[in-house]
Design a protein around this motif. Structure first.
Motif, PDB file in Angstrom:
ATOM      1  N   LEU A  95     -26.217  40.181  38.549  1.00 41.89           N
ATOM      2  CA  LEU A  95     -27.173  40.966  39.333  1.00 41.89           C
ATOM      3  C   LEU A  95     -26.502  41.605  40.537  1.00 41.89           C
ATOM      4  O   LEU A  95     -26.758  42.768  40.864  1.00 41.89           O
ATOM      5  N   VAL A  96     -25.615  40.855  41.198  1.00 45.76           N
ATOM      6  CA  VAL A  96     -24.890  41.413  42.347  1.00 45.76           C
ATOM      7  C   VAL A  96     -24.013  42.580  41.904  1.00 45.76           C
ATOM      8  O   VAL A  96     -23.940  43.621  42.584  1.00 45.76           O
ATOM      9  N   ALA A  97     -23.347  42.426  40.769  1.00 52.28           N
ATOM     10  CA  ALA A  97     -22.503  43.511  40.263  1.00 52.28           C
ATOM     11  C   ALA A  97     -23.326  44.756  39.970  1.00 52.28           C
ATOM     12  O   ALA A  97     -22.910  45.885  40.277  1.00 52.28           O
ATOM     13  N   VAL A  98     -24.498  44.565  39.392  1.00 56.55           N
ATOM     14  CA  VAL A  98     -25.374  45.702  39.086  1.00 56.55           C
ATOM     15  C   VAL A  98     -25.829  46.390  40.373  1.00 56.55           C
ATOM     16  O   VAL A  98     -25.801  47.626  40.491  1.00 56.55           O
ATOM     17  N   GLN A  99     -26.250  45.608  41.369  1.00 58.91           N
ATOM     18  CA  GLN A  99     -26.699  46.190  42.633  1.00 58.91           C
ATOM     19  C   GLN A  99     -25.564  46.919  43.337  1.00 58.91           C
ATOM     20  O   GLN A  99     -25.760  48.005  43.903  1.00 58.91           O
ATOM     21  N   LEU A 100     -24.365  46.338  43.321  1.00 61.93           N
ATOM     22  CA  LEU A 100     -23.217  46.983  43.957  1.00 61.93           C
ATOM     23  C   LEU A 100     -22.886  48.292  43.263  1.00 61.93           C
ATOM     24  O   LEU A 100     -22.627  49.310  43.922  1.00 61.93           O
ATOM     25  N   ALA A 101     -22.889  48.271  41.941  1.00 59.75           N
ATOM     26  CA  ALA A 101     -22.563  49.486  41.199  1.00 59.75           C
ATOM     27  C   ALA A 101     -23.587  50.585  41.460  1.00 59.75           C
ATOM     28  O   ALA A 101     -23.234  51.756  41.621  1.00 59.75           O
ATOM     29  N   MET A 102     -24.867  50.225  41.521  1.00 62.64           N
ATOM     30  CA  MET A 102     -25.911  51.224  41.758  1.00 62.64           C
ATOM     31  C   MET A 102     -25.826  51.800  43.168  1.00 62.64           C
ATOM     32  O   MET A 102     -25.994  53.003  43.381  1.00 62.64           O
ATOM     33  N   GLY A 103     -25.565  50.936  44.154  1.00 67.69           N
ATOM     34  CA  GLY A 103     -25.559  51.393  45.536  1.00 67.69           C
ATOM     35  C   GLY A 103     -24.281  52.078  45.956  1.00 67.69           C
ATOM     36  O   GLY A 103     -24.308  53.028  46.739  1.00 67.69           O
ATOM     37  N   GLN A 104     -23.134  51.613  45.439  1.00 65.83           N
ATOM     38  CA  GLN A 104     -21.858  52.118  45.912  1.00 65.83           C
ATOM     39  C   GLN A 104     -21.249  53.181  45.004  1.00 65.83           C
ATOM     40  O   GLN A 104     -20.475  54.012  45.475  1.00 65.83           O
ATOM     41  N   PHE A 105     -21.568  53.152  43.734  1.00 67.72           N
ATOM     42  CA  PHE A 105     -20.879  54.038  42.801  1.00 67.72           C
ATOM     43  C   PHE A 105     -21.858  54.970  42.086  1.00 67.72           C
ATOM     44  O   PHE A 105     -22.084  56.085  42.530  1.00 67.72           O
ATOM     45  N   SER A 106     -22.460  54.502  41.018  1.00 71.74           N
ATOM     46  CA  SER A 106     -23.368  55.377  40.268  1.00 71.74           C
ATOM     47  C   SER A 106     -24.366  54.535  39.494  1.00 71.74           C
ATOM     48  O   SER A 106     -23.975  53.556  38.849  1.00 71.74           O
ATOM     49  N   PRO A 107     -25.655  54.899  39.507  1.00 74.54           N
ATOM     50  CA  PRO A 107     -26.636  54.163  38.703  1.00 74.54           C
ATOM     51  C   PRO A 107     -26.344  54.238  37.208  1.00 74.54           C
ATOM     52  O   PRO A 107     -26.773  53.384  36.442  1.00 74.54           O
ATOM     53  N   ARG A 108     -25.601  55.264  36.794  1.00 73.84           N
ATOM     54  CA  ARG A 108     -25.332  55.441  35.372  1.00 73.84           C
ATOM     55  C   ARG A 108     -24.277  54.485  34.833  1.00 73.84           C
ATOM     56  O   ARG A 108     -24.042  54.448  33.628  1.00 73.84           O
ATOM     57  N   ILE A 109     -23.650  53.713  35.720  1.00 71.00           N
ATOM     58  CA  ILE A 109     -22.653  52.755  35.264  1.00 71.00           C
ATOM     59  C   ILE A 109     -23.272  51.398  34.964  1.00 71.00           C
ATOM     60  O   ILE A 109     -22.622  50.500  34.425  1.00 71.00           O
ATOM     61  N   VAL A 110     -24.569  51.248  35.271  1.00 69.71           N
ATOM     62  CA  VAL A 110     -25.234  49.957  35.136  1.00 69.71           C
ATOM     63  C   VAL A 110     -25.297  49.515  33.681  1.00 69.71           C
ATOM     64  O   VAL A 110     -25.135  48.333  33.361  1.00 69.71           O
ATOM     65  N   GLY A 111     -25.530  50.466  32.778  1.00 67.21           N
ATOM     66  CA  GLY A 111     -25.638  50.105  31.364  1.00 67.21           C
ATOM     67  C   GLY A 111     -24.395  49.408  30.849  1.00 67.21           C
ATOM     68  O   GLY A 111     -24.478  48.433  30.094  1.00 67.21           O
ATOM     69  N   ALA A 112     -23.225  49.899  31.265  1.00 72.22           N
ATOM     70  CA  ALA A 112     -21.976  49.276  30.828  1.00 72.22           C
ATOM     71  C   ALA A 112     -21.832  47.866  31.389  1.00 72.22           C
ATOM     72  O   ALA A 112     -21.320  46.961  30.721  1.00 72.22           O
ATOM     73  N   LEU A 113     -22.300  47.654  32.621  1.00 75.87           N
ATOM     74  CA  LEU A 113     -22.208  46.320  33.211  1.00 75.87           C
ATOM     75  C   LEU A 113     -23.147  45.339  32.517  1.00 75.87           C
ATOM     76  O   LEU A 113     -22.781  44.183  32.259  1.00 75.87           O
ATOM     77  N   LEU A 114     -24.359  45.781  32.215  1.00 75.23           N
ATOM     78  CA  LEU A 114     -25.314  44.887  31.568  1.00 75.23           C
ATOM     79  C   LEU A 114     -24.873  44.518  30.152  1.00 75.23           C
ATOM     80  O   LEU A 114     -25.249  43.469  29.639  1.00 75.23           O
ATOM     81  N   ALA A 115     -24.096  45.390  29.518  1.00 73.96           N
ATOM     82  CA  ALA A 115     -23.615  45.115  28.169  1.00 73.96           C
ATOM     83  C   ALA A 115     -22.288  44.370  28.163  1.00 73.96           C
ATOM     84  O   ALA A 115     -21.662  44.243  27.114  1.00 73.96           O
ATOM     85  N   ASP A 116     -21.868  43.892  29.314  1.00 75.86           N
ATOM     86  CA  ASP A 116     -20.592  43.185  29.409  1.00 75.86           C
ATOM     87  C   ASP A 116     -20.620  41.904  28.582  1.00 75.86           C
ATOM     88  O   ASP A 116     -21.472  41.028  28.776  1.00 75.86           O
ATOM     89  N   ARG A 117     -19.689  41.780  27.647  1.00 77.49           N
ATOM     90  CA  ARG A 117     -19.677  40.646  26.723  1.00 77.49           C
ATOM     91  C   ARG A 117     -19.311  39.330  27.397  1.00 77.49           C
ATOM     92  O   ARG A 117     -19.746  38.259  26.965  1.00 77.49           O
ATOM     93  N   TRP A 118     -18.498  39.407  28.457  1.00 77.45           N
ATOM     94  CA  TRP A 118     -18.108  38.156  29.127  1.00 77.45           C
ATOM     95  C   TRP A 118     -19.324  37.477  29.757  1.00 77.45           C
ATOM     96  O   TRP A 118     -19.489  36.261  29.658  1.00 77.45           O
ATOM     97  N   SER A 119     -20.179  38.249  30.406  1.00 78.96           N
ATOM     98  CA  SER A 119     -21.381  37.671  31.004  1.00 78.96           C
ATOM     99  C   SER A 119     -22.292  37.089  29.927  1.00 78.96           C
ATOM    100  O   SER A 119     -22.837  35.992  30.073  1.00 78.96           O
ATOM    101  N   GLN A 120     -22.456  37.822  28.826  1.00 84.14           N
ATOM    102  CA  GLN A 120     -23.307  37.336  27.747  1.00 84.14           C
ATOM    103  C   GLN A 120     -22.740  36.071  27.113  1.00 84.14           C
ATOM    104  O   GLN A 120     -23.478  35.134  26.800  1.00 84.14           O
ATOM    105  N   LEU A 121     -21.399  36.042  26.947  1.00 81.90           N
ATOM    106  CA  LEU A 121     -20.774  34.853  26.363  1.00 81.90           C
ATOM    107  C   LEU A 121     -20.953  33.647  27.275  1.00 81.90           C
ATOM    108  O   LEU A 121     -21.236  32.530  26.801  1.00 81.90           O
ATOM    109  N   ALA A 122     -20.783  33.844  28.588  1.00 85.18           N
ATOM    110  CA  ALA A 122     -20.931  32.724  29.520  1.00 85.18           C
ATOM    111  C   ALA A 122     -22.353  32.179  29.494  1.00 85.18           C
ATOM    112  O   ALA A 122     -22.569  30.960  29.412  1.00 85.18           O
ATOM    113  N   VAL A 123     -23.345  33.080  29.537  1.00 86.14           N
ATOM    114  CA  VAL A 123     -24.735  32.627  29.485  1.00 86.14           C
ATOM    115  C   VAL A 123     -25.023  31.923  28.169  1.00 86.14           C
ATOM    116  O   VAL A 123     -25.667  30.861  28.123  1.00 86.14           O
ATOM    117  N   GLY A 124     -24.557  32.486  27.068  1.00 80.65           N
ATOM    118  CA  GLY A 124     -24.792  31.877  25.761  1.00 80.65           C
ATOM    119  C   GLY A 124     -24.146  30.519  25.617  1.00 80.65           C
ATOM    120  O   GLY A 124     -24.759  29.571  25.097  1.00 80.65           O
TER     121      GLY A 124
END
Length: 455
Positions: A95-124
């Protein structure tokens, strides 16, 4: 027929291809598919191992390995509690990464962050481990002399180890991904993959027959100069390193140029690049996705300037932080002002030049340190006063041949300040040297009398 035409006119195979593409898109973009898959696998493993333990009368693995029922319950309870915390940590960092990307860089980069396999693997993995632990706890009977499902306990121990490893890797991955370079590389790498998939992986080569090109893109962060001198000596040539250390080199762009030595004759010179394998040179140059301080002094200047300029930009408007960054830039320039800078020529044991490279000059360091800050901070008295103090001090230690760049900065600073203020008193105050911006200048301090005896 073009690739686009063949895809459009695919006949009956078109709907099937589109169905496959939709499935691939669903798998790649789904945030929950991998975690849910891990949960299902965890449940199946737990059920299978518990079934084997029951079938063998819980005697397959001795309690000397698993511990007593009380020990097993304590271990698994602690592990289950930790898994809940770890899962919360992963979700929070994402969530912090998503907020940082939206505020500092571009909202359009959020999709790539949410689809990050490392985060999904860790949660799984953490979720699956939690389910396995809970199901295993239900099978433990007694306290000191009961039964322990040994195979399931070994599975829990394995998941503990895997969770620790994935936690460390996830923290590293998250730290890399939160950097500006990490987010830029995320988009750049995926776009590069598309180009390779559609057009092949052959880079566009430039530079001519005397050039040795970079095999992949990246910043030049390390150069093994003695090894390159040895290669050039063996091939009897002169190597020119095209990029400056710290430069970003695109794939296929010239990394080296190979020249004949001045003592080579027309009959023996030929094309010296043909006598050297590209790998003999490129393996002595290290490329990375981001600049480092190893051999790149200008990168330290770059980061300090970024801090200084950003501090006086809206909405921050914090000139005091800019002055603090100028303190360090002033110190760095003062250290190199009287010292000779690298020449960029590297010779072999016989004194023959074998490697040449461009290096940052004194004028380059002065401009890198002050140009952007001067332009951005001309309307901030703290900044201009500190710049005047730093330049005056540097002029006192710089040799005569290095006075020109400092005089140029003072001249441009005076012009910029006069454009910002109409009142001459404000101009004079803004150009008064003051080490602390406003705090130690001659116009805001009082010098006590020394009280020395006359004569």
């Amino acid at each position: 027929m073009s690739q686009h035409e063949s895809t459009v006119g695919g006949g009956a195979g078109g709907p099937r291809r589109m169905s496959i593409l939709r499935l691939q898109r669903f798998v790649r973009s789904s945030m929950w598919l991998l975690p849910v898959g891990c949960l299902i696998v965890g449940v199946l493993l737990a059920v299978a191992t518990l079934a084997v333990d029951r079938a063998t009368g819980y005697g397959l693995v001795p309690q000397s390995v698993t511990g007593t029922p009380a020990d097993a319950q304590t271990i698994l309870s602690s592990f289950a509690t930790a898994l809940v915390s770890l899962t919360s940590l992963v979700l929070t960092v994402t969530l912090v990464a998503v907020q940082l990307a939206m505020g500092q860089f571009s909202p359009r980069i959020v999709g790539a962050l949410l689809a990050d396999r490392w985060s999904q693997l860790a949660v799984g993995l953490f979720g699956a481990s939690f389910l396995v632990v809970v199901l295993t706890l239900r099978e433990i009977r007694g306290s000191t002399s009961g039964t322990v499902p040994g195979l399931a306990m070994l599975l829990c121990y394995s998941l503990m180890l895997a969770s620790l490893v994935v936690l460390v890797l996830f923290v590293h991955h998250a730290g890399q991904g939160l950097r500006a370079a990490g987010l830029i590389d995320l988009v750049g790498d995926r776009s590069h993959e598309f180009i390779v998939r559609e057009h092949g992986d052959q880079p566009v080569l430039t530079g001519g027959p005397d050039a040795i090109v970079a095999e992949e893109p990246g910043n030049v962060i390390r150069v093994d100069r003695p090894a390159l001198v040895a290669v050039a000596r063996e091939a009897d040539c002169v190597l020119e390193l095209v990029p400056v250390v710290g430069d970003f080199v695109v794939g296929g762009a010239p990394l080296f140029r190979v020249h004949p030595t001045t003592r080579s004759t027309a009959s023996t010179a030929g094309n010296p690049a043909g006598r050297i394998r590209a790998s003999d040179l490129t393996r002595h140059v290290l490329l990375a996705s981001e600049r480092v301080h190893t051999e790149d002094l200008a990168y330290g200047f770059r980061k300090l300037v970024d801090v200084a300029v950003r501090s006086i930009a809206q909405p921050f408007n914090d000139p005091t932080t800019t002055v603090q960054a100028l303190h360090r830039l002033h110190d760095l320039l003062r250290q190199i002002a009287p010292r000779p800078l690298l020449s960029g020529e590297h010779r072999d044991g016989d004194g023959v030049v074998r490697l040449v490279e461009r290096t940052v000059s004194w004028d380059g360091y002065v401009r890198l340190a002050f140009d952007e800050i001067r332009l951005a901070g001309a309307s901030e008295p703290q900044v201009t006063r500190k710049l005047c103090a730093a330049l005056a001090d540097l002029k006192s230690v710089a040799p005569p041949d290095r006075q020109g760049p400092l005089d140029r900065q003072l001249r441009l600073l005076s012009s910029a300040v006069r454009r910002c203020y109409e009142d001459e008193e404000d101009v004079v105050a803004a150009l008064t040297p003051d080490t602390e911006g406003i705090g130690s200048g001659a116009d805001v301090t009082v010098a006590p009398a020394l009280g020395l005896p006359p004569g």
